[in-house]
Scaffold this motif. Structure first.
Motif, PDB file in Angstrom:
ATOM      1  N   UNK A   1       0.841  -1.210   0.000  1.00 11.73           N
ATOM      2  CA  UNK A   1       0.000   0.000   0.000  1.00 11.73           C
ATOM      3  C   UNK A   1       0.868   1.250   0.000  1.00 11.73           C
ATOM      4  N   UNK A   2       1.951   1.226   0.782  1.00 10.56           N
ATOM      5  CA  UNK A   2       2.865   2.371   0.832  1.00 10.56           C
ATOM      6  C   UNK A   2       3.531   2.638  -0.521  1.00 10.56           C
ATOM      7  N   UNK A   3       3.918   1.534  -1.226  1.00 12.50           N
ATOM      8  CA  UNK A   3       4.525   1.682  -2.563  1.00 12.50           C
ATOM      9  C   UNK A   3       3.550   2.298  -3.557  1.00 12.50           C
ATOM     10  N   UNK A   4       2.280   1.846  -3.480  1.00 11.61           N
ATOM     11  CA  UNK A   4       1.246   2.389  -4.379  1.00 11.61           C
ATOM     12  C   UNK A   4       1.023   3.867  -4.112  1.00 11.61           C
ATOM     13  N   UNK A   5       0.967   4.251  -2.795  1.00 16.06           N
ATOM     14  CA  UNK A   5       0.741   5.667  -2.428  1.00 16.06           C
ATOM     15  C   UNK A   5       1.912   6.534  -2.883  1.00 16.06           C
ATOM     16  N   UNK A   6       3.131   6.000  -2.799  1.00 15.20           N
ATOM     17  CA  UNK A   6       4.318   6.752  -3.236  1.00 15.20           C
ATOM     18  C   UNK A   6       4.272   6.999  -4.743  1.00 15.20           C
ATOM     19  N   UNK A   7       3.833   5.976  -5.488  1.00 15.47           N
ATOM     20  CA  UNK A   7       3.717   6.122  -6.951  1.00 15.47           C
ATOM     21  C   UNK A   7       2.650   7.156  -7.308  1.00 15.47           C
ATOM     22  N   UNK A   8       1.536   7.112  -6.567  1.00 14.53           N
ATOM     23  CA  UNK A   8       0.450   8.067  -6.823  1.00 14.53           C
ATOM     24  C   UNK A   8       0.892   9.493  -6.528  1.00 14.53           C
ATOM     25  N   UNK A   9       1.648   9.657  -5.463  1.00 14.69           N
ATOM     26  CA  UNK A   9       2.134  10.992  -5.089  1.00 14.69           C
ATOM     27  C   UNK A   9       3.062  11.545  -6.168  1.00 14.69           C
ATOM     28  N   UNK A  10       3.941  10.671  -6.719  1.00 17.67           N
ATOM     29  CA  UNK A  10       4.854  11.106  -7.805  1.00 17.67           C
ATOM     30  C   UNK A  10       4.069  11.515  -9.044  1.00 17.67           C
ATOM     31  N   UNK A  11       3.033  10.738  -9.363  1.00 14.84           N
ATOM     32  CA  UNK A  11       2.221  11.037 -10.543  1.00 14.84           C
ATOM     33  C   UNK A  11       1.474  12.356 -10.378  1.00 14.84           C
ATOM     34  N   UNK A  12       0.926  12.600  -9.158  1.00 10.69           N
ATOM     35  CA  UNK A  12       0.193  13.860  -8.902  1.00 10.69           C
ATOM     36  C   UNK A  12       1.139  15.052  -9.008  1.00 10.69           C
ATOM     37  N   UNK A  13       2.372  14.872  -8.484  1.00 11.14           N
ATOM     38  CA  UNK A  13       3.361  15.947  -8.525  1.00 11.14           C
ATOM     39  C   UNK A  13       3.717  16.321  -9.970  1.00 11.14           C
ATOM     40  N   UNK A  14       3.927  15.289 -10.828  1.00 16.17           N
ATOM     41  CA  UNK A  14       4.284  15.534 -12.233  1.00 16.17           C
ATOM     42  C   UNK A  14       3.140  16.208 -12.983  1.00 16.17           C
ATOM     43  N   UNK A  15       1.898  15.741 -12.674  1.00 18.34           N
ATOM     44  CA  UNK A  15       0.737  16.330 -13.333  1.00 18.34           C
ATOM     45  C   UNK A  15       0.570  17.795 -12.958  1.00 18.34           C
ATOM     46  N   UNK A  16       0.823  18.131 -11.675  1.00 21.76           N
ATOM     47  CA  UNK A  16       0.706  19.505 -11.196  1.00 21.76           C
ATOM     48  C   UNK A  16       1.744  20.421 -11.852  1.00 21.76           C
ATOM     49  N   UNK A  17       2.960  19.847 -12.034  1.00 18.93           N
ATOM     50  CA  UNK A  17       4.012  20.643 -12.687  1.00 18.93           C
ATOM     51  C   UNK A  17       3.648  20.959 -14.145  1.00 18.93           C
ATOM     52  N   UNK A  18       3.028  19.980 -14.821  1.00 16.74           N
ATOM     53  CA  UNK A  18       2.609  20.195 -16.209  1.00 16.74           C
ATOM     54  C   UNK A  18       1.543  21.291 -16.296  1.00 16.74           C
ATOM     55  N   UNK A  19       0.608  21.283 -15.312  1.00 19.56           N
ATOM     56  CA  UNK A  19      -0.457  22.309 -15.310  1.00 19.56           C
ATOM     57  C   UNK A  19       0.109  23.698 -15.016  1.00 19.56           C
ATOM     58  N   UNK A  20       1.069  23.773 -14.090  1.00 21.19           N
ATOM     59  CA  UNK A  20       1.639  25.069 -13.702  1.00 21.19           C
ATOM     60  C   UNK A  20       2.466  25.711 -14.809  1.00 21.19           C
ATOM     61  N   UNK A  21       2.901  24.876 -15.806  1.00 21.15           N
ATOM     62  CA  UNK A  21       3.696  25.438 -16.913  1.00 21.15           C
ATOM     63  C   UNK A  21       2.915  26.481 -17.697  1.00 21.15           C
ATOM     64  N   UNK A  22       1.597  26.312 -17.752  1.00 16.38           N
ATOM     65  CA  UNK A  22       0.756  27.257 -18.502  1.00 16.38           C
ATOM     66  C   UNK A  22       0.703  28.634 -17.834  1.00 16.38           C
ATOM     67  N   UNK A  23       0.951  28.686 -16.499  1.00 13.71           N
ATOM     68  CA  UNK A  23       0.869  29.967 -15.771  1.00 13.71           C
ATOM     69  C   UNK A  23       2.228  30.670 -15.662  1.00 13.71           C
ATOM     70  N   UNK A  24       3.273  30.043 -16.121  1.00 14.20           N
ATOM     71  CA  UNK A  24       4.599  30.687 -16.071  1.00 14.20           C
ATOM     72  C   UNK A  24       4.705  31.635 -17.260  1.00 14.20           C
ATOM     73  N   UNK A  25       4.952  32.938 -17.015  1.00 11.72           N
ATOM     74  CA  UNK A  25       5.022  33.907 -18.123  1.00 11.72           C
ATOM     75  C   UNK A  25       6.291  33.699 -18.946  1.00 11.72           C
ATOM     76  N   UNK A  26       6.202  33.916 -20.245  1.00 10.89           N
ATOM     77  CA  UNK A  26       7.403  33.774 -21.080  1.00 10.89           C
ATOM     78  C   UNK A  26       8.391  34.906 -20.841  1.00 10.89           C
ATOM     79  N   UNK A  27       9.645  34.637 -21.142  1.00  4.58           N
ATOM     80  CA  UNK A  27      10.670  35.660 -20.951  1.00  4.58           C
ATOM     81  C   UNK A  27      10.537  36.718 -22.038  1.00  4.58           C
ATOM     82  N   UNK A  28      10.513  37.990 -21.565  1.00  2.23           N
ATOM     83  CA  UNK A  28      10.377  39.091 -22.525  1.00  2.23           C
ATOM     84  C   UNK A  28      11.750  39.510 -23.039  1.00  2.23           C
ATOM     85  N   UNK A  29      11.747  39.927 -24.292  1.00  5.21           N
ATOM     86  CA  UNK A  29      12.990  40.391 -24.896  1.00  5.21           C
ATOM     87  C   UNK A  29      13.328  41.783 -24.352  1.00  5.21           C
TER      88      UNK A  29
END
Length: 310
Positions: free
Chosen positions: A273-301
């Motif tokens: 159960x602990x191994x499954x929860x650890x895998x789920x936590x990693x997956x949630x973290x990666x998914x959250x990082x992908x979503x947050x990429x849309x809110x990061x402003x691009x670098x202005x020239x």
């Protein structure tokens, strides 16, 4: 002193004297006979020309019999036959008649300087379609290739079914056999015809008779050879070792190595159960990082200020 090459060459226009009754006045001791079968479609023609066959063979004192019921022709020597080779010529005559050669051409076999050759081509090619194409290639458009071959070899050639019947001098028959066999091996007859034309011109020159003609004859190379395709996956052979490969570890061995084998069932369940929860936590973290990429402003020239001209 006479040059040896002159002794080996046959003079032009020389012929062997004909075999007459004076050479064998007592005739033959034993009777010889040959028989051959003929196809049904040749029956009408043979029935029509058989009196001419009997007349031609009668001059050499050879009897000829036509059996329409059995579908066979038989030639037999008599007491008056003086030429021992006459029965062999009579055998060739009935063979040629059975192979659809007309009587006017087949009767020439009874002459001394004429021979025949029946070439079997049916078993040289496996596929029937390929065999028909190559046989047609030997005939040529409107029979032109066959006619050219006849003129160059001084032979009469008849292509019928699975055989090629040739009638003419020995030197010509040798060339005909070579051309026919090469054609069935997928070599176009035009190459051999070109070689024969060159040889005919060279034979007219008396100086070149004793020399080799290799330098004058063309050498044809195949240009359309297909390169063999190499496979994408090449199987490389591993180095041979007399020892067998190590046995793979079983699930029990892996559990013994990690110490999991000695845990209780409740502890094993909790660990899973602990191994499954650890895998789920990693997956949630990666998914959250992908979503947050849309809110990061691009670098202005950086803005470059233009200097005003003086």
């Amino acid at each position: 002193t006479v040059d040896e090459s002159e002794l080996l060459t046959v003079p032009d226009g020389w012929k062997e004297p004909a075999f007459t009754r004076e050479d064998n006045p007592k005739g033959l001791l034993e009777e010889s006979s040959f028989a051959t079968l003929f196809p049904k479609y040749r029956e009408a023609y043979l029935k029509e020309c058989w009196p001419l066959v009997q007349k031609a063979l009668g001059e050499h004192y050879v009897n000829a019999t036509l059996d329409l019921i059995e579908g066979s022709m038989t030639v037999t020597t008599t007491k008056k036959t003086f030429d021992p080779y006459a029965i062999i010529r009579a055998r060739d005559l009935i063979k040629l008649l059975a192979r659809s050669v007309p009587f006017e051409q087949a009767v020439r076999i009874l002459q001394d300087d004429v021979a025949c050759d029946i070439i079997k081509i049916g078993s040289l090619v496996r596929k029937r379609d390929t065999f028909i194409k190559r046989r047609g290639r030997l005939l040529g458009p409107k029979g032109s290739t066959l006619k050219a071959l006849e003129l160059l070899t001084n032979c009469y050639i008849m292509v019928q079914g699975n055989t090629v019947s040739a009638l003419g001098p020995f030197s010509g028959l040798k060339e005909v056999r070579k051309v026919v066999l090469d054609t069935m091996k997928n070599v176009h007859p035009i190459y051999n015809i070109k070689t024969l034309m060159i040889k005919r011109e060279l034979s007219k020159d008396p100086e070149l008779r004793s020399q080799s003609w290799e330098r004058f004859l063309p050498k044809f190379k195949r240009k359309n050879l297909k390169k063999r395709k190499e496979p994408k996956k090449k199987n490389t052979k591993k180095e041979y070792t007399p020892f067998p490969p190590p046995q793979p570890e079983s699930q029990t061995d892996k559990e013994l190595a990690s110490g999991e084998y000695f845990l209780k069932e409740r502890q094993k369940k909790r660990k899973r159960v602990e191994e499954i929860k650890a895998k789920q936590a990693d997956a949630i973290k990666k998914r959250q990082e992908e979503r947050n990429k849309a809110f990061i402003p691009p670098k202005e020239k950086p803005v470059v200020k233009t200097k005003k001209g003086s």
